[in-house]
Scaffold this motif. Structure first.
Motif, PDB file in Angstrom:
ATOM      1  N   ALA A 172       8.564  -7.762   4.199  1.00 47.20           N
ATOM      2  CA  ALA A 172       8.669  -6.350   4.604  1.00 47.20           C
ATOM      3  C   ALA A 172       7.717  -5.467   3.819  1.00 47.20           C
ATOM      4  O   ALA A 172       6.988  -4.650   4.397  1.00 47.20           O
ATOM      5  CB  ALA A 172      10.103  -5.867   4.423  1.00 47.20           C
ATOM      6  N   VAL A 173       7.712  -5.604   2.519  1.00 47.21           N
ATOM      7  CA  VAL A 173       6.882  -4.740   1.681  1.00 47.21           C
ATOM      8  C   VAL A 173       5.399  -5.063   1.876  1.00 47.21           C
ATOM      9  O   VAL A 173       4.566  -4.145   1.931  1.00 47.21           O
ATOM     10  CB  VAL A 173       7.298  -4.863   0.201  1.00 47.21           C
ATOM     11  CG1 VAL A 173       6.327  -4.100  -0.709  1.00 47.21           C
ATOM     12  CG2 VAL A 173       8.719  -4.321   0.014  1.00 47.21           C
ATOM     13  N   ALA A 174       5.078  -6.334   2.022  1.00 50.34           N
ATOM     14  CA  ALA A 174       3.680  -6.696   2.292  1.00 50.34           C
ATOM     15  C   ALA A 174       3.227  -6.100   3.616  1.00 50.34           C
ATOM     16  O   ALA A 174       2.116  -5.543   3.719  1.00 50.34           O
ATOM     17  CB  ALA A 174       3.533  -8.208   2.306  1.00 50.34           C
ATOM     18  N   GLY A 175       4.057  -6.192   4.635  1.00 51.60           N
ATOM     19  CA  GLY A 175       3.712  -5.638   5.940  1.00 51.60           C
ATOM     20  C   GLY A 175       3.630  -4.123   5.921  1.00 51.60           C
ATOM     21  O   GLY A 175       2.753  -3.523   6.551  1.00 51.60           O
ATOM     22  N   LEU A 176       4.547  -3.499   5.184  1.00 51.87           N
ATOM     23  CA  LEU A 176       4.543  -2.036   5.065  1.00 51.87           C
ATOM     24  C   LEU A 176       3.241  -1.547   4.454  1.00 51.87           C
ATOM     25  O   LEU A 176       2.580  -0.650   5.000  1.00 51.87           O
ATOM     26  CB  LEU A 176       5.718  -1.599   4.190  1.00 51.87           C
ATOM     27  CG  LEU A 176       5.784  -0.108   3.840  1.00 51.87           C
ATOM     28  CD1 LEU A 176       6.092   0.717   5.069  1.00 51.87           C
ATOM     29  CD2 LEU A 176       6.825   0.131   2.744  1.00 51.87           C
ATOM     30  N   LEU A 177       2.850  -2.122   3.339  1.00 51.29           N
ATOM     31  CA  LEU A 177       1.647  -1.673   2.640  1.00 51.29           C
ATOM     32  C   LEU A 177       0.374  -2.062   3.385  1.00 51.29           C
ATOM     33  O   LEU A 177      -0.689  -1.475   3.152  1.00 51.29           O
ATOM     34  CB  LEU A 177       1.631  -2.226   1.216  1.00 51.29           C
ATOM     35  CG  LEU A 177       2.811  -1.773   0.338  1.00 51.29           C
ATOM     36  CD1 LEU A 177       2.716  -2.385  -1.049  1.00 51.29           C
ATOM     37  CD2 LEU A 177       2.893  -0.259   0.260  1.00 51.29           C
ATOM     38  N   ALA A 178       0.489  -3.036   4.296  1.00 51.56           N
ATOM     39  CA  ALA A 178      -0.648  -3.392   5.148  1.00 51.56           C
ATOM     40  C   ALA A 178      -0.721  -2.514   6.388  1.00 51.56           C
ATOM     41  O   ALA A 178      -1.654  -2.635   7.188  1.00 51.56           O
ATOM     42  CB  ALA A 178      -0.554  -4.863   5.556  1.00 51.56           C
ATOM     43  N   GLY A 179       0.281  -1.654   6.578  1.00 54.84           N
ATOM     44  CA  GLY A 179       0.275  -0.726   7.701  1.00 54.84           C
ATOM     45  C   GLY A 179       0.682  -1.320   9.028  1.00 54.84           C
ATOM     46  O   GLY A 179       0.317  -0.810  10.088  1.00 54.84           O
ATOM     47  N   GLU A 180       1.488  -2.384   9.018  1.00 58.59           N
ATOM     48  CA  GLU A 180       1.916  -3.010  10.262  1.00 58.59           C
ATOM     49  C   GLU A 180       2.938  -2.132  10.987  1.00 58.59           C
ATOM     50  O   GLU A 180       3.808  -1.544  10.361  1.00 58.59           O
ATOM     51  CB  GLU A 180       2.519  -4.387   9.988  1.00 58.59           C
ATOM     52  CG  GLU A 180       1.527  -5.389   9.406  1.00 58.59           C
ATOM     53  CD  GLU A 180       2.166  -6.735   9.115  1.00 58.59           C
ATOM     54  OE1 GLU A 180       3.298  -6.977   9.609  1.00 58.59           O
ATOM     55  OE2 GLU A 180       1.559  -7.533   8.395  1.00 58.59           O
ATOM     56  N   ALA A 181       2.845  -2.099  12.306  1.00 60.72           N
ATOM     57  CA  ALA A 181       3.771  -1.281  13.094  1.00 60.72           C
ATOM     58  C   ALA A 181       5.160  -1.904  13.144  1.00 60.72           C
ATOM     59  O   ALA A 181       6.170  -1.230  12.931  1.00 60.72           O
ATOM     60  CB  ALA A 181       3.231  -1.092  14.506  1.00 60.72           C
ATOM     61  N   GLU A 182       5.233  -3.190  13.447  1.00 62.25           N
ATOM     62  CA  GLU A 182       6.499  -3.913  13.522  1.00 62.25           C
ATOM     63  C   GLU A 182       6.402  -5.142  12.645  1.00 62.25           C
ATOM     64  O   GLU A 182       5.432  -5.901  12.727  1.00 62.25           O
ATOM     65  CB  GLU A 182       6.810  -4.318  14.967  1.00 62.25           C
ATOM     66  CG  GLU A 182       7.029  -3.128  15.895  1.00 62.25           C
ATOM     67  CD  GLU A 182       7.289  -3.549  17.336  1.00 62.25           C
ATOM     68  OE1 GLU A 182       7.878  -4.634  17.550  1.00 62.25           O
ATOM     69  OE2 GLU A 182       6.906  -2.797  18.247  1.00 62.25           O
ATOM     70  N   ILE A 183       7.412  -5.350  11.829  1.00 58.05           N
ATOM     71  CA  ILE A 183       7.441  -6.469  10.893  1.00 58.05           C
ATOM     72  C   ILE A 183       8.645  -7.335  11.241  1.00 58.05           C
ATOM     73  O   ILE A 183       9.793  -6.903  11.098  1.00 58.05           O
ATOM     74  CB  ILE A 183       7.546  -5.969   9.441  1.00 58.05           C
ATOM     75  CG1 ILE A 183       6.423  -4.973   9.127  1.00 58.05           C
ATOM     76  CG2 ILE A 183       7.516  -7.138   8.472  1.00 58.05           C
ATOM     77  CD1 ILE A 183       6.661  -4.153   7.878  1.00 58.05           C
ATOM     78  N   ILE A 184       8.383  -8.538  11.730  1.00 54.62           N
ATOM     79  CA  ILE A 184       9.454  -9.463  12.108  1.00 54.62           C
ATOM     80  C   ILE A 184       9.341 -10.688  11.208  1.00 54.62           C
ATOM     81  O   ILE A 184       8.450 -11.527  11.401  1.00 54.62           O
ATOM     82  CB  ILE A 184       9.355  -9.882  13.589  1.00 54.62           C
ATOM     83  CG1 ILE A 184       9.318  -8.651  14.494  1.00 54.62           C
ATOM     84  CG2 ILE A 184      10.530 -10.778  13.965  1.00 54.62           C
ATOM     85  CD1 ILE A 184       9.108  -8.977  15.966  1.00 54.62           C
ATOM     86  N   PRO A 185      10.192 -10.822  10.205  1.00 54.12           N
ATOM     87  CA  PRO A 185      10.100 -11.960   9.297  1.00 54.12           C
ATOM     88  C   PRO A 185      10.575 -13.256   9.960  1.00 54.12           C
ATOM     89  O   PRO A 185      11.589 -13.269  10.656  1.00 54.12           O
ATOM     90  CB  PRO A 185      11.044 -11.580   8.148  1.00 54.12           C
ATOM     91  CG  PRO A 185      11.337 -10.121   8.332  1.00 54.12           C
ATOM     92  CD  PRO A 185      11.237  -9.871   9.796  1.00 54.12           C
ATOM     93  N   GLY A 186       9.830 -14.335   9.746  1.00 55.28           N
ATOM     94  CA  GLY A 186      10.260 -15.640  10.223  1.00 55.28           C
ATOM     95  C   GLY A 186       9.731 -15.998  11.592  1.00 55.28           C
ATOM     96  O   GLY A 186       9.758 -15.175  12.509  1.00 55.28           O
TER      97      GLY A 186
END
Length: 259
Positions: free
Chosen positions: A215-229
């Motif tokens: 989540a935090v990696a995706g947030l700081l990368a500016g991803e719109a939707e982050i779905i783990p797994g």
């Protein structure tokens, strides 16, 4: 720079707070349990040498967003991250669950993040680069019988996140939506799920720590939707191509048979 995390006392919220501290943020932690917040603040100081302030508050109570925003702005003028994580689910048939409890859930899952985001956007605009993370669920991609209002509230949060992200695309605030699947938290207990259903979910659950890292990696990368797994990504993707009636039948087969 500071990060504010709601629902930070346990589960995904707690794990996200630790991830942000590891990356150099000071923390503003908000949840109902003061003891758990204080323990987390102490852990953040010991492990990551970051400051953490705590606010024990029922975030579903009237005026909670305004109180949280006022408290946050009193503690810092360097807010860079807002994590709207507080929320819960209720399992059962809509007509069998109490209306007041369901409305409380909707208040926490939808009204709170909207109000808190609105109140804190001026502060976030003061940062060179700021981020908002709204924590939804893979349930946001489909109707889920026996979790009907929970899924609807997360669909709202996903739609709100994407709309706000577009509105702010030329500004300094990036908006992301986290959509985890089954995770080893107390969600199932809080939702009132039985032991058999919990055991089924645990077979495919991710840890809160693994979800938070993604989540935090995706947030700081500016991803719109982050779905783990991978499994969660596939299931979310299938909801866009498989007829809704089939998707709902599959979901009902997982959840309703344990009612």
């Amino acid at each position: 720079m500071y990060a504010l995390v709601t629902g930070a006392s346990r589960g995904i919220g707690r794990a996200i707070a630790l991830q942000l501290a590891q990356r150099g943020h000071d923390l503003l932690l908000v949840a109902r349990s003061e003891d758990q917040l204080k323990a987390l603040a102490q852990e953040i100081g010991q492990k990551h040498q970051r400051q953490a302030q705590v606010l024990a508050l029922d975030l579903a109570a009237p005026g909670a967003a305004e109180k949280t925003a006022a408290w946050a702005t009193q503690h810092t003028n360097q807010l860079a991250v807002l994590v709207n994580n507080a929320g819960y689910g209720l399992w059962g048939r809509f007509e069998d669950l109490g209306l007041a409890e369901q409305q409380n859930m909707l208040q926490l899952n939808m009204a709170l993040p909207v109000a808190l985001t609105h109140a804190l956007l001026p502060a976030l605009h003061q940062a060179p680069q700021a981020y908002i993370l709204n924590v939804a669920s893979t349930a946001a991609y489909q109707a889920v019988p026996s979790l009907s209002l929970y899924a609807a509230s997360k669909a709202f949060l996903l739609s709100f996140s994407r709309g706000l992200r577009y509105e702010l695309k030329a500004r300094n605030v990036s908006v992301s939506c986290l959509c985890p699947g089954a995770t080893t938290t107390d969600f199932a207990d809080r939702a009132g799920m039985g032991a058999e259903l919990q055991a089924t979910a645990n077979k495919v659950s991710m840890t809160a720590e693994a979800v938070a890292a993604i989540a935090v990696a995706g947030l700081l990368a500016g991803e719109a939707e982050i779905i783990p797994g991978v499994l969660n990504k596939v299931s979310a993707g299938l909801t866009s191509v498989v007829p809704k009636g089939i998707v709902e039948k599959i979901a009902a087969g997982i959840y309703e048979k344990y009612l």
